[in-house]
Design a protein around this motif. Structure first.
Motif, PDB file in Angstrom:
ATOM      1  N   UNK A 209       0.850  -1.192   0.000  1.00 38.09           N
ATOM      2  CA  UNK A 209       0.000   0.000   0.000  1.00 38.09           C
ATOM      3  C   UNK A 209       0.883   1.239   0.000  1.00 38.09           C
ATOM      4  N   UNK A 210       0.709   2.074  -0.985  1.00 38.12           N
ATOM      5  CA  UNK A 210       1.494   3.300  -1.091  1.00 38.12           C
ATOM      6  C   UNK A 210       1.040   4.263   0.007  1.00 38.12           C
ATOM      7  N   UNK A 211       1.931   4.647   0.927  1.00 38.97           N
ATOM      8  CA  UNK A 211       1.527   5.541   2.025  1.00 38.97           C
ATOM      9  C   UNK A 211       1.120   6.934   1.545  1.00 38.97           C
ATOM     10  N   UNK A 212       1.490   7.285   0.327  1.00 33.23           N
ATOM     11  CA  UNK A 212       1.150   8.617  -0.196  1.00 33.23           C
ATOM     12  C   UNK A 212      -0.222   8.653  -0.859  1.00 33.23           C
ATOM     13  N   UNK A 213      -0.642   7.499  -1.432  1.00 31.47           N
ATOM     14  CA  UNK A 213      -1.914   7.494  -2.180  1.00 31.47           C
ATOM     15  C   UNK A 213      -2.938   6.526  -1.615  1.00 31.47           C
ATOM     16  N   UNK A 214      -2.475   5.567  -0.818  1.00 27.34           N
ATOM     17  CA  UNK A 214      -3.379   4.543  -0.301  1.00 27.34           C
ATOM     18  C   UNK A 214      -3.689   3.462  -1.309  1.00 27.34           C
ATOM     19  N   UNK A 215      -3.176   3.555  -2.507  1.00 24.23           N
ATOM     20  CA  UNK A 215      -3.429   2.547  -3.535  1.00 24.23           C
ATOM     21  C   UNK A 215      -2.301   1.518  -3.545  1.00 24.23           C
ATOM     22  N   UNK A 216      -2.545   0.401  -4.233  1.00 15.83           N
ATOM     23  CA  UNK A 216      -1.531  -0.642  -4.335  1.00 15.83           C
ATOM     24  C   UNK A 216      -0.403  -0.206  -5.262  1.00 15.83           C
ATOM     25  N   UNK A 217       0.812  -0.606  -4.901  1.00 14.24           N
ATOM     26  CA  UNK A 217       1.969  -0.308  -5.740  1.00 14.24           C
ATOM     27  C   UNK A 217       2.948  -1.464  -5.658  1.00 14.24           C
ATOM     28  N   UNK A 218       3.693  -1.702  -6.747  1.00 11.62           N
ATOM     29  CA  UNK A 218       4.672  -2.787  -6.754  1.00 11.62           C
ATOM     30  C   UNK A 218       5.988  -2.280  -6.184  1.00 11.62           C
ATOM     31  N   UNK A 219       6.535  -3.078  -5.269  1.00 13.78           N
ATOM     32  CA  UNK A 219       7.785  -2.717  -4.582  1.00 13.78           C
ATOM     33  C   UNK A 219       8.800  -3.831  -4.779  1.00 13.78           C
ATOM     34  N   UNK A 220      10.039  -3.449  -5.069  1.00  8.74           N
ATOM     35  CA  UNK A 220      11.119  -4.432  -5.153  1.00  8.74           C
ATOM     36  C   UNK A 220      11.973  -4.357  -3.894  1.00  8.74           C
ATOM     37  N   UNK A 221      12.174  -5.509  -3.262  1.00  6.21           N
ATOM     38  CA  UNK A 221      13.041  -5.640  -2.082  1.00  6.21           C
ATOM     39  C   UNK A 221      14.322  -6.321  -2.544  1.00  6.21           C
ATOM     40  N   UNK A 222      15.456  -5.697  -2.280  1.00 12.43           N
ATOM     41  CA  UNK A 222      16.729  -6.205  -2.786  1.00 12.43           C
ATOM     42  C   UNK A 222      17.828  -5.974  -1.753  1.00 12.43           C
TER      43      UNK A 222
ATOM     44  N   UNK B 234      21.845 -11.886   5.806  1.00 11.82           N
ATOM     45  CA  UNK B 234      20.924 -10.795   5.471  1.00 11.82           C
ATOM     46  C   UNK B 234      19.690 -10.795   6.364  1.00 11.82           C
ATOM     47  N   UNK B 235      19.354  -9.609   6.857  1.00 16.64           N
ATOM     48  CA  UNK B 235      18.118  -9.388   7.617  1.00 16.64           C
ATOM     49  C   UNK B 235      17.344  -8.261   6.931  1.00 16.64           C
ATOM     50  N   UNK B 236      16.123  -8.035   7.405  1.00 21.72           N
ATOM     51  CA  UNK B 236      15.277  -7.059   6.718  1.00 21.72           C
ATOM     52  C   UNK B 236      15.915  -5.677   6.687  1.00 21.72           C
ATOM     53  N   UNK B 237      16.646  -5.317   7.758  1.00 17.97           N
ATOM     54  CA  UNK B 237      17.270  -3.990   7.762  1.00 17.97           C
ATOM     55  C   UNK B 237      18.443  -3.890   6.790  1.00 17.97           C
ATOM     56  N   UNK B 238      18.797  -4.998   6.145  1.00 19.29           N
ATOM     57  CA  UNK B 238      19.839  -4.974   5.120  1.00 19.29           C
ATOM     58  C   UNK B 238      19.284  -4.879   3.712  1.00 19.29           C
ATOM     59  N   UNK B 239      17.958  -4.754   3.609  1.00 20.68           N
ATOM     60  CA  UNK B 239      17.315  -4.660   2.301  1.00 20.68           C
ATOM     61  C   UNK B 239      17.051  -3.213   1.918  1.00 20.68           C
ATOM     62  N   UNK B 240      17.017  -2.984   0.631  1.00 22.65           N
ATOM     63  CA  UNK B 240      16.498  -1.721   0.093  1.00 22.65           C
ATOM     64  C   UNK B 240      15.136  -2.033  -0.530  1.00 22.65           C
ATOM     65  N   UNK B 241      14.153  -1.196  -0.263  1.00 22.33           N
ATOM     66  CA  UNK B 241      12.813  -1.375  -0.839  1.00 22.33           C
ATOM     67  C   UNK B 241      12.507  -0.166  -1.715  1.00 22.33           C
ATOM     68  N   UNK B 242      12.185  -0.410  -2.995  1.00 24.93           N
ATOM     69  CA  UNK B 242      12.033   0.688  -3.952  1.00 24.93           C
ATOM     70  C   UNK B 242      10.749   0.522  -4.772  1.00 24.93           C
TER      71      UNK B 242
END
Length: 706
Positions: A60-73, A83-91
């Motif tokens: 859920x996009x916090x700016x629009x409330x709509x669904x958005x695709x996010x890549x976790x890398x 690797x733990x979650x704090x080692x990921x970048x989400x874009x």
């Protein structure tokens, strides 16, 4: 590429736990982390810090409330094995794709990295890595980018593209070598568009991309591809002479370790011409097969292919022209043999830099080798700390595996020197180096503290570790040493210390301790003579055995350890520090203390004599004089405390308050206070001071040096 091969994996580890994974169903990021950790646990699949994994989710996009695709890398600088979650970048995936609209071509692609930050979805993200577009432009939910030895062996082979096509019957695509970045991401996208049914892509001289619709499908696809590569290579290897066959035989293991311990301090001295380096030694069989081979010189000179390998191991290793069994005891002769090789290597590196540099290239870095190969003995790596040196050795071992496979199936090819330079001196890599934390005062220093499982010795070891050193902890009490090892392992990890049993009255123990220092770290810079004991008795009750024990441990022990340390310090030719833990009793006369007090006085004067003798070697010798360090101190157990209490007409439990009250500062002295005093001498601010005494006693006027 189905699950039919699960029961036949031979060259990779199938670690997927179905029961554990089922608990993560619906948590794609959790499954990404699980898959990543499994892949990172097998060094045949990727090196420490190497490779990258990703997944795509709907959020859920916090700016629009709509669904958005996010890549976790995996973010920049991380390791998939831990690797733990704090080692990921989400874009935001759509924003990453929109960057294509502003892409100005390959000459501008480094500028795109700064724009990745404008695509961040999770504000707690790790900094995005250069590999971000490589994952973003492939449409799959789960993607692995790894550096498996078997895959890179094919990728680095002269006809790797043909082999890939034939081996996988067109199911794995091929993209020629290109430095990682935005443009390479576009090349991967083009490859998939042209070959929509492929299950992965081989990157020339670089690594492997594989994918799947689920974390499990991706995991199994990766293992299947690597397994098939390894199976193909091993079949070819079995029919060929690895590296052209053996030119010589290795020494046996004991002799290899002895040679390594002898030569390591000399190598470390040369490699530390610009800053103190820490070493790592391995005589892994894969290394020995390579360094003993007929093709060693040709292949070593070519350098590595995978950019991850190259960044860690430099343009090429230094190969020593020494027979494995040569006598290394004559330091002057050994130095004269090795010096020309290091001079030549530095000259080669400077010429490489000058011939390949660009107008905006960073200044030339340390020209000394990272990897040193000794035929018949093994591999040495030297870097800013133990972990970096160990990982460099692991990377070069992986590079050996790559060369082994490539030579068996075809002919090994490496990066051109210009491409290698462009990776090593990449401005993005330089920016990453500039962001590294400032080195601690004892970074690169190696310390041996005798009696370091005891109160004062343990406190000194902890202080030095906290200030950046690595340490060799030791004690004659094996139970106490084992407990300290367990404690230090939790606090600092295995790359920060090693351990050995050491009784300072035994020559063999002392030799073994410095041998351990040489093999594990490359030498020693700081020696603290801390091992001790106390006996308090009226003179008429003192026995010859009491006297001999005190002098054997305190005086002769200090003498023996210093004498052995001197051999290593002189081999390194880097100077060094010897700190001797004395006592207020070396300066102050008191009752019931003839043996201990006189032994401490002998330690003190021996320190002054050593300082006078060793100044020419830039070896500083200083003394810390504690008093009444009762807390966590073994010497205050039992008879000593009772003896001192009797001498002062008080009860043993009253000793701490008694000692504190008799000082000018009315302070209790703690082991940490002694550790801080030792650090004052070795931390760099007193590098021009030797022959000094520092009292740490709360202020005992009778002990003032005068």
């Amino acid at each position: 590429m189905t699950d039919s091969r699960l029961s036949t994996f031979k060259y990779v580890n199938y670690l997927w736990d179905k029961e554990h994974a089922e608990k993560l169903v619906g948590d794609e990021v959790g499954l990404l982390l699980y898959r990543s950790n499994l892949l990172g646990a097998d060094l045949r699949l990727t090196n420490y810090g190497g490779g990258n994994t990703s997944c795509k989710t709907t959020e859920t996009d916090p700016l629009t409330g709509s669904n958005t695709e996010v890549m976790w890398i995996k973010g920049s600088g991380g390791d998939i094995g831990s690797l733990k979650k704090n080692g990921l970048a989400a874009l935001y995936l759509d924003k990453l794709h929109n960057l294509k609209n502003v892409y100005g071509g390959i000459e501008k692609e480094d500028e795109m990295v700064g724009l990745f930050n404008h695509c961040i979805f999770d504000l707690d993200s790790k900094a995005p890595s250069i590999d971000t577009p490589l994952h973003a432009f492939l449409p799959f939910k789960h993607i692995d980018h790894l550096h498996p030895d078997a895959a890179i062996a094919i990728a680095a082979a002269k006809d790797g593209e043909r082999i890939t096509k034939e081996l996988f019957d067109g199911e794995i695509g091929w993209v020629e070598w290109q430095r990682p970045g935005f443009d390479l991401g576009l090349k991967l996208e083009d490859c998939l568009n042209e070959n929509p049914d492929i299950k992965g892509i081989m990157l020339g001289s670089h690594g492997l991309f594989t994918w799947g619709d689920t974390a499990y499908d991706c995991y199994v696809n990766t293992l299947n591809v690597v397994e098939k590569c390894a199976e193909y290579i091993e079949e070819k290897v079995s029919k060929s002479k690895v590296f052209g066959g053996a030119r010589l035989m290795s020494l046996d293991e004991t002799d290899r370790k002895n040679q390594a311990a002898q030569i390591a301090p000399v190598l470390r001295g040369f490699c530390s011409s610009e800053r103190h380096m820490v070493g790592h030694f391995t005589d892994d069989q894969r290394v020995l097969d390579f360094v003993n081979s007929n093709h060693l010189e040709r292949l070593a000179a070519m350098g590595t292919s995978c950019p991850d390998h190259f960044l860690r191991t430099k343009i090429s290793p230094l190969v020593l022209e020494l027979e494995p069994h040569v006598d290394l005891n004559d330091t002057a002769e050994l130095v004269s043999k090795l010096e020309p090789a290091f001079v030549a290597y530095r000259k080669m590196y400077a010429e490489y830099y000058e011939s390949c540099k660009h107008a905006n290239s960073p200044s030339m870095r340390d020209p000394n080798p990272v990897i040193i190969l000794y035929p018949g003995v093994g591999l040495f790596a030297f870097a800013k700390d133990k972990q970096t040196a160990r990982v460099a050795a692991e990377f070069y071992t992986n590079a050996i595996n790559v060369m082994r496979g490539a030579e068996a199936i075809s002919e090994y090819t490496s990066l051109s020197r210009q491409e290698a330079f462009n990776i090593e001196y990449w401005l993005l890599e330089e920016a990453k180096l500039q962001r590294m934390p400032k080195a601690k005062p004892l970074s690169g220093k190696i310390a041996l503290i005798t009696g370091s499982a005891g109160g004062i010795g343990k406190a000194i070891s902890k202080k030095f570790l906290e200030e950046g050193a690595v340490v060799i902890i030791n004690d004659m009490d094996e139970g106490r040493l084992d407990e300290t090892v367990r404690q230090f392992d939790k606090l600092y990890g295995k790359d920060r210390f090693t351990s050995t049993v050491l009784n300072v009255t035994k020559d063999e123990d002392i030799r073994n301790a410095f041998k351990q220092a040489g093999i594990y770290f490359g030498g020693v810079d700081i020696v603290v003579n801390c091992a001790g004991l106390s006996i308090s008795k009226p003179i008429e009750e003192h026995t010859d055995e009491d006297w001999d024990l005190l002098y054997d441990v305190l005086v002769k022990g200090q003498f023996k350890v210093t004498k052995e340390a001197l051999k290593v310090l002189r081999k390194q030719d880097l100077g060094g520090d010897i700190v001797n833990i004395g006592s207020k009793n070396a300066l102050v006369s008191g009752p019931n203390n003839a043996g201990y007090g006189s032994a401490k006085a002998a330690q003190l004067h021996l320190s002054r004599l050593n300082a006078a003798e060793l100044g020419k070697d830039r070896i500083r010798v200083n003394v810390v004089n504690p008093d009444a360090v009762i807390i966590d101190s073994k010497i205050w157990e039992g008879a000593w405390a009772e003896g001192r209490a009797t001498a002062y007409g008080i009860k043993p439990e009253e000793l701490p308050a008694f000692y504190a009250k008799r000082t000018l500062l009315n302070e209790t002295i703690l082991p940490e206070d002694i550790a801080n005093a030792c650090f004052v001498f070795v931390g760099g601010l007193l590098s021009k001071s030797t022959g000094n005494i520092l009292n740490v006693d709360g202020g005992v006027a009778m002990a003032f040096v005068r």
